[in-house]
Design an enzyme around this catalytic site. Structure first.
Site, short mmCIF file in Angstrom:
data_model
loop_
_atom_site.label_atom_id
_atom_site.label_comp_id
_atom_site.label_asym_id
_atom_site.label_seq_id
_atom_site.Cartn_x
_atom_site.Cartn_y
_atom_site.Cartn_z
N ARG A 47 -13.04 50.16 62.98
CA ARG A 47 -12.66 48.75 63.05
C ARG A 47 -13.62 47.96 63.94
NH1 ARG A 47 -7.14 48.32 65.39
NH2 ARG A 47 -7.84 50.18 66.44
N ASN A 65 -5.97 49.01 60.80
CA ASN A 65 -5.55 50.34 60.36
C ASN A 65 -4.25 50.22 59.57
OD1 ASN A 65 -7.66 51.63 61.66
ND2 ASN A 65 -6.46 52.11 63.48
#
Length: 118
Positions: A47, A65
């Site tokens: 990320r 996520n």
């Protein structure tokens, strides 16, 4: 759905809302990438690096996520930059190990003011 299925070029021209200066609508011709990235992509900085790449390309959106171990990426901006992010997501340059990317391109919605990780 295979990585190339469901893709289309959503190069629709988005109109402007003249009702206020804070409206964050897309520029004409901007597109939206909606992608799910599968593989070893959680707990490896995926990320963080995706956010950095998107910011480098001047894109807006978010990366987060998902409960099934995949990562969701939504990015908006000019077609060339969005395609560059998609190519990067599918490359060996990402952290972790990407097994596949399911993606869809559509007209940008102008829903984001920056690029965030959640």
């Amino acid at each position: 759905m295979a990585a190339s299925e469901g893709r289309h070029s959503g190069r629709h021209s988005a109109g402007r809302d003249p009702s206020g200066p804070d409206w964050a609508g897309p520029d004409d011709g901007d597109i939206r990438l909606s992608a799910r990235v599968f593989g070893v992509v959680q707990g490896v900085g995926f990320r963080f690096w995706t956010m950095g790449k998107a910011e480098e390309l001047g894109l807006t959106g978010l990366v987060k996520n998902l409960d099934d171990g995949s990562v969701s990426v939504i990015a908006e901006g000019p077609p060339a930059q969005v395609e560059e992010l998609l190519d990067w997501l599918k490359s060996d340059s990402t952290p972790g190990r990407v097994e596949r990317v399911e993606d869809t391109l559509s007209a940008a919605e102008g829903a984001f003011r920056g690029f965030n990780a959640r």
